[in-house]
Design a protein around this motif. Structure first.
Motif, mmCIF file in Angstrom:
data_model
loop_
_atom_site.group_PDB
_atom_site.id
_atom_site.type_symbol
_atom_site.label_atom_id
_atom_site.label_comp_id
_atom_site.label_asym_id
_atom_site.label_seq_id
_atom_site.Cartn_x
_atom_site.Cartn_y
_atom_site.Cartn_z
ATOM 1 N N PRO A 26 0.817 -1.226 0.000
ATOM 2 C CA PRO A 26 0.000 0.000 0.000
ATOM 3 C C PRO A 26 0.848 1.273 0.000
ATOM 4 O O PRO A 26 0.560 2.218 -0.737
ATOM 5 C CB PRO A 26 -0.815 -0.117 1.291
ATOM 6 C CG PRO A 26 -0.853 -1.567 1.584
ATOM 7 C CD PRO A 26 0.461 -2.122 1.102
ATOM 8 N N SER A 27 1.924 1.278 0.821
ATOM 9 C CA SER A 27 2.781 2.470 0.872
ATOM 10 C C SER A 27 3.461 2.695 -0.472
ATOM 11 O O SER A 27 3.547 3.826 -0.961
ATOM 12 C CB SER A 27 3.846 2.318 1.956
ATOM 13 O OG SER A 27 3.235 1.965 3.164
ATOM 14 N N LEU A 28 3.951 1.601 -1.057
ATOM 15 C CA LEU A 28 4.624 1.728 -2.353
ATOM 16 C C LEU A 28 3.645 2.230 -3.416
ATOM 17 O O LEU A 28 3.975 3.082 -4.239
ATOM 18 C CB LEU A 28 5.209 0.384 -2.789
ATOM 19 C CG LEU A 28 6.364 -0.110 -1.921
ATOM 20 C CD1 LEU A 28 6.824 -1.498 -2.373
ATOM 21 C CD2 LEU A 28 7.536 0.863 -1.977
ATOM 22 N N TRP A 29 2.405 1.710 -3.346
ATOM 23 C CA TRP A 29 1.401 2.135 -4.322
ATOM 24 C C TRP A 29 1.107 3.631 -4.185
ATOM 25 O O TRP A 29 0.976 4.352 -5.169
ATOM 26 C CB TRP A 29 0.111 1.319 -4.143
ATOM 27 C CG TRP A 29 -0.920 1.716 -5.153
ATOM 28 C CD1 TRP A 29 -1.037 1.237 -6.418
ATOM 29 C CD2 TRP A 29 -1.927 2.714 -5.004
ATOM 30 N NE1 TRP A 29 -2.062 1.876 -7.068
ATOM 31 C CE2 TRP A 29 -2.624 2.792 -6.220
ATOM 32 C CE3 TRP A 29 -2.304 3.560 -3.948
ATOM 33 C CZ2 TRP A 29 -3.682 3.663 -6.426
ATOM 34 C CZ3 TRP A 29 -3.360 4.434 -4.156
ATOM 35 C CH2 TRP A 29 -4.031 4.475 -5.379
ATOM 36 N N VAL A 30 1.038 4.100 -2.923
ATOM 37 C CA VAL A 30 0.790 5.519 -2.679
ATOM 38 C C VAL A 30 1.891 6.359 -3.336
ATOM 39 O O VAL A 30 1.617 7.333 -4.040
ATOM 40 C CB VAL A 30 0.713 5.809 -1.165
ATOM 41 C CG1 VAL A 30 0.928 7.292 -0.888
ATOM 42 C CG2 VAL A 30 -0.645 5.374 -0.619
ATOM 43 N N PHE A 35 3.713 10.052 -7.541
ATOM 44 C CA PHE A 35 4.835 10.637 -8.272
ATOM 45 C C PHE A 35 4.965 10.162 -9.714
ATOM 46 O O PHE A 35 5.880 10.563 -10.415
ATOM 47 C CB PHE A 35 6.147 10.352 -7.534
ATOM 48 C CG PHE A 35 6.222 11.032 -6.199
ATOM 49 C CD1 PHE A 35 6.255 12.417 -6.121
ATOM 50 C CD2 PHE A 35 6.246 10.291 -5.024
ATOM 51 C CE1 PHE A 35 6.326 13.056 -4.896
ATOM 52 C CE2 PHE A 35 6.317 10.924 -3.795
ATOM 53 C CZ PHE A 35 6.355 12.302 -3.729
ATOM 54 N N TRP A 36 4.098 9.271 -10.162
ATOM 55 C CA TRP A 36 4.279 8.679 -11.479
ATOM 56 C C TRP A 36 3.026 8.819 -12.306
ATOM 57 O O TRP A 36 1.940 8.492 -11.848
ATOM 58 C CB TRP A 36 4.632 7.190 -11.315
ATOM 59 C CG TRP A 36 5.393 6.640 -12.475
ATOM 60 C CD1 TRP A 36 4.912 5.801 -13.441
ATOM 61 C CD2 TRP A 36 6.758 6.865 -12.780
ATOM 62 N NE1 TRP A 36 5.897 5.517 -14.325
ATOM 63 C CE2 TRP A 36 7.048 6.156 -13.959
ATOM 64 C CE3 TRP A 36 7.773 7.625 -12.179
ATOM 65 C CZ2 TRP A 36 8.304 6.166 -14.553
ATOM 66 C CZ3 TRP A 36 9.021 7.634 -12.762
ATOM 67 C CH2 TRP A 36 9.277 6.905 -13.939
ATOM 68 N N THR A 42 6.334 12.987 -11.710
ATOM 69 C CA THR A 42 5.558 14.231 -11.707
ATOM 70 C C THR A 42 5.309 14.724 -10.283
ATOM 71 O O THR A 42 5.209 13.925 -9.352
ATOM 72 C CB THR A 42 4.201 14.051 -12.414
ATOM 73 O OG1 THR A 42 3.474 15.254 -12.283
ATOM 74 C CG2 THR A 42 3.392 12.921 -11.799
ATOM 75 N N LEU A 43 5.255 16.045 -10.135
ATOM 76 C CA LEU A 43 4.900 16.624 -8.836
ATOM 77 C C LEU A 43 3.520 17.280 -8.888
ATOM 78 O O LEU A 43 3.091 17.908 -7.935
ATOM 79 C CB LEU A 43 5.948 17.661 -8.423
ATOM 80 C CG LEU A 43 7.301 17.082 -7.988
ATOM 81 C CD1 LEU A 43 8.299 18.199 -7.738
ATOM 82 C CD2 LEU A 43 7.147 16.233 -6.730
ATOM 83 N N ASN A 230 -5.148 9.493 -7.970
ATOM 84 C CA ASN A 230 -3.844 10.157 -7.856
ATOM 85 C C ASN A 230 -3.868 11.247 -6.786
ATOM 86 O O ASN A 230 -2.931 11.390 -6.009
ATOM 87 C CB ASN A 230 -3.441 10.783 -9.193
ATOM 88 C CG ASN A 230 -3.287 9.730 -10.256
ATOM 89 O OD1 ASN A 230 -4.203 9.500 -11.026
ATOM 90 N ND2 ASN A 230 -2.154 9.071 -10.277
ATOM 91 N N LEU A 231 -4.968 11.993 -6.750
ATOM 92 C CA LEU A 231 -5.093 13.065 -5.777
ATOM 93 C C LEU A 231 -5.147 12.499 -4.361
ATOM 94 O O LEU A 231 -4.486 13.002 -3.448
ATOM 95 C CB LEU A 231 -6.366 13.863 -6.078
ATOM 96 C CG LEU A 231 -6.498 15.220 -5.412
ATOM 97 C CD1 LEU A 231 -5.421 16.161 -5.919
ATOM 98 C CD2 LEU A 231 -7.874 15.811 -5.681
ATOM 99 N N LEU A 232 -5.913 11.430 -4.203
ATOM 100 C CA LEU A 232 -6.016 10.800 -2.894
ATOM 101 C C LEU A 232 -4.652 10.266 -2.447
ATOM 102 O O LEU A 232 -4.239 10.431 -1.296
ATOM 103 C CB LEU A 232 -7.030 9.658 -2.929
ATOM 104 C CG LEU A 232 -7.154 8.872 -1.628
ATOM 105 C CD1 LEU A 232 -7.659 9.762 -0.512
ATOM 106 C CD2 LEU A 232 -8.081 7.677 -1.809
#
Lengths: 264, 438
Positions: A26-30, A35-36, A42-43, A230-232
């Motif tokens: 989950p952390s990696l997915w976040v 950022f991708w 992307t920022l 992405n926003l979440l």
């Protein structure tokens, strides 16, 4: 033979790595969703999320709430924990059970009563109002009690021979040996209050008092439309990154303290 | 003794920090307390306004901006907007405040919360406000106890989204979605056959009743009467509709079987994994933004009668227990927020249906719909819309119905058994409210 040995050597590591990946997913997915996008770093999502709620002020509030709470919980935890660890008196079992009960009965079971107390104290809309119901922590008391019980009696007796009173003994003998326990408890306390949402939402109305989890909730709603993943993810990153970075920096000490303190 | 010394320093530092924090917290509190005192501006009426956020995006900031404009243009009234979580959390916050004797003046809550709010005797009737407002009649249903209790503000309908590119590829008319259930099945099968893409996805978690209601209404009967205590969970219509849902997966094979999550269905559509979805009209903006193909929006395909739909969303409520002056100020605020210019602004920035025809005629709104003609489907659909399922004990009733539908989609229960059980459970839960009246 060689293969069997290789499997025996590498196998457990591989298995653990696979398990770790499941936990970390989950952390990696976040991070990935934040950022991708379309094959590029992307920022955009992060800046969009940051601009969608007053995260800066909320983050400062959260640091104050979490830091102040840990200070209060450690203070009361150490004081009560010491008495429970080293003194015999009637009703001690009952008092210990009361602190256990606090762990079992969550704040949300007595929400309206707590709300009225905070209202009666004129603490609605304040950080102190968010903190007060949590100021004495059952887990904190039991953690310090356990740590103090593990201190050898001989050390205390030696200190008393050197002329220290009870306060001196606590200060010089007990507290230094409870640092790992305090650190481990800090992890429990900080992670809980960092993400606590409903109680702060209930008792506060102004940005001046609200914590960072409220900012995340502003972006996480999707009952009437689809979720913008992405926003979440970016808002989640804003909330959890400080904690993740802290943990990454100190993970050795934290893990050591954790295993030493919570082996009851 | 080095350890002890460093320990001392740590504790001293911690103590200093703690005292500092307490002092800070105290200051913050003192500031808030003095700020809320009427002495600062003797004729200013202060209103607390609790609002939820129901769609993702910077909605809280849009809302705060609108309230700030109201405050600037209305000297004598100061509204404090308070973000209060999602609809469920906002209702919990409002109910807690009511039970502690400090209700907010105004709140946006689900239109369907009306029965539970009346049970708490929490809200004031808003008849004159509603009648002077020119709202779409469908948004005002049902009237409860002869009164209007809320003012429509952020509403959405259930619509059908379809992928125009896939329709064209399968040889179908991309300017029109399927208009009947039968045609829905035919179009979906054809697209699957020609393109290999899944025909349709209908979400079945979260608020299942909401996506299900249009199908039940089209099959002949809504899920509830408008009295708060009567439900029609095991009607012939509900049975027909649920059987159709089951058949989409198991007989016609045009929908993946099992439970489909509300939040990933639009995602599947945007990525071209499914040709059609049933979803909220509120999802339009993000779907159009994320999809790389032309997006079609249409009415729900019709069942036995004409095409119907269901509504959702939130309304303004004004609470009891505030002063007459506050009530008047709150009415001024609600009237301003739902006036054409503001209603159009809110609608364009959020994707909610404009609540009055005047809002739709607003010049900026007209420019907006020329660029996004799909946006007109929801307002056109309103004349065919029926009220969202609303009763006393609302969360429990939703839970009863949603789990019945899910147990059928999961293959654990058959349609008749599940709906009969849901009807019995709902009647038991609502029995106390029948005897006490509304």
């Amino acid at each position: 033979m060689a293969i069997a040995r290789a499997i025996r050597q590498v196998g457990p590591g591989l298995l653990l790595a696979a398990l770790a990946l499941v936990w970390a997913f989950p952390s990696l997915w976040v991070l990935f969703a934040t950022f991708w996008q379309a094959g590029h770093f992307t920022l955009v999502h992060l800046s969009q999320a940051w601009a969608s709620a007053p995260f800066g002020g909320y983050a400062l509030n959260t640091v104050e709430i979490v830091g102040g709470l840990f200070f209060a919980q450690a203070l009361f935890g150490a004081a009560v924990g010491f008495v429970l660890a080293r003194y015999q008196f009637p009703g001690k079992g009952l008092i210990t059970a009361l602190f256990l009960l606090q762990i079992v009965v969550p704040l949300y079971a007595v929400l309206i009563q707590e709300y009225r107390i905070i209202q009666g104290l004129h603490l609605l809309n304040s950080k102190l109002g968010i903190m007060l119901p949590y100021a004495v922590s059952g887990i904190g008391v039991l953690t310090f009690r356990q740590a103090f019980r593990a201190v050898p009696r001989e050390l205390e007796e030696a200190a008393r021979l050197d002329g220290y009173g009870t306060l001196g003994v606590v200060w010089h003998v007990y507290l230094p040996r409870a640092i790992p326990a305090a650190l481990a408890f800090a992890v429990v306390s900080v992670t809980y209050h960092w993400t606590d949402f409903l109680w702060p939402l209930m008792v506060t109305n102004t940005d001046a008092a609200r914590p960072i989890a409220v900012g995340l909730a502003m972006l996480a709603q999707a009952s009437e439309a689809g979720l913008q993943w992405n926003l979440l993810a970016a808002a989640t990153a804003v909330v959890v990154l400080p904690i993740l970075v802290l943990f990454a920096l100190y993970h050795r000490r934290i893990l050591a303290a954790f295993t030493a303190s919570y082996d009851w | 003794m080095k350890g002890v010394k460093s320990m001392l320093r740590v504790w001293a530092a911690a103590a200093a920090t703690g005292v500092g924090l307490l002092a800070l917290a105290g200051c913050g509190n003192a500031g808030v307390a003095s700020g809320s005192q009427p002495s600062s501006a003797s004729h200013t009426i202060t209103l607390t306004y609790d609002y939820p956020v129901g769609v993702s995006g910077p909605l809280a900031q849009i809302m705060n901006g609108m309230v700030a404009r109201f405050n600037q243009t209305h000297p004598g009234i100061h509204v404090n907007p308070v973000f209060s979580g999602n609809y469920v959390q906002t209702l919990a916050k409002v109910e807690t405040a009511i039970q502690s004797g400090t209700p907010p003046a105004v709140a946006v809550l689900n239109h369907t919360a009306v029965f539970d709010l009346l049970h708490l005797n929490a809200v004031q009737p808003l008849d004159s406000l509603v009648q002077s407002g020119d709202f779409y009649p469908a948004l005002l249903q049902p009237k409860v106890g002869g009164h209007y209790w809320s003012v429509p503000f952020q509403r959405s309908t259930v619509v059908l989204y379809y992928n125009k590119a896939l329709f064209a590829k399968a040889g179908l008319n991309p300017d029109q979605g399927p208009s009947t259930w039968q045609q829905l099945v035919q179009d979906a099968s054809l697209i699957q056959e020609k393109t290999g893409v899944t025909g349709i996805e209908i979400p079945s978690d979260g608020t299942v009743y909401w996506e299900f209601q249009p199908f039940a209404i089209e099959a002949g009967q809504n899920l509830a009467a408008n009295d708060g205590v009567t439900v029609h969970f095991n009607s012939q219509a509900a049975e027909t509709a649920l059987q159709f849902w089951v058949d989409l997966s198991h007989k016609y094979h045009v929908e993946p079987p099992g439970i489909l999550p509300w939040n990933t269905v639009p995602d599947d559509f945007e990525r071209g994994k499914t040709a059609m979805i049933v979803h909220s009209s509120g999802s339009l903006a993000s779907i159009v933004q994320n999809a790389s193909f032309p997006v079609g929006v249409s009415f729900m395909p019709q069942g036995v009668g004409q095409a119907r739909t269901n509504m959702g969303g939130g309304d303004f409520y004004i609470f009891r227990g505030i002063s007459p002056a506050q009530t008047q100020a709150a009415e001024t605020f609600v009237r301003w927020m739902t006036a054409p210019a503001q209603a159009a602004y809110w609608s364009m920035h959020t994707g909610y249906v404009p609540v009055t025809s005047q809002a739709l005629q607003d010049p900026q709104m007209q420019r907006f719909v020329q660029q996004h003609p799909q946006f007109l489907v929801a307002p056109e659909q309103l004349q065919y819309a029926e009220p969202e399922l609303s009763t006393y004990q609302l969360n429990q009733i939703y839970e009863i119905f949603d789990s019945a539908v899910q147990s059928v989609l999961d293959g654990q229960t058959d349609v008749k058994t599940a709906l009969n059980r849901a009807q019995q459970q709902a009647e038991a839960a609502l029995a106390p409210y029948r005897t006490t009246g509304q």
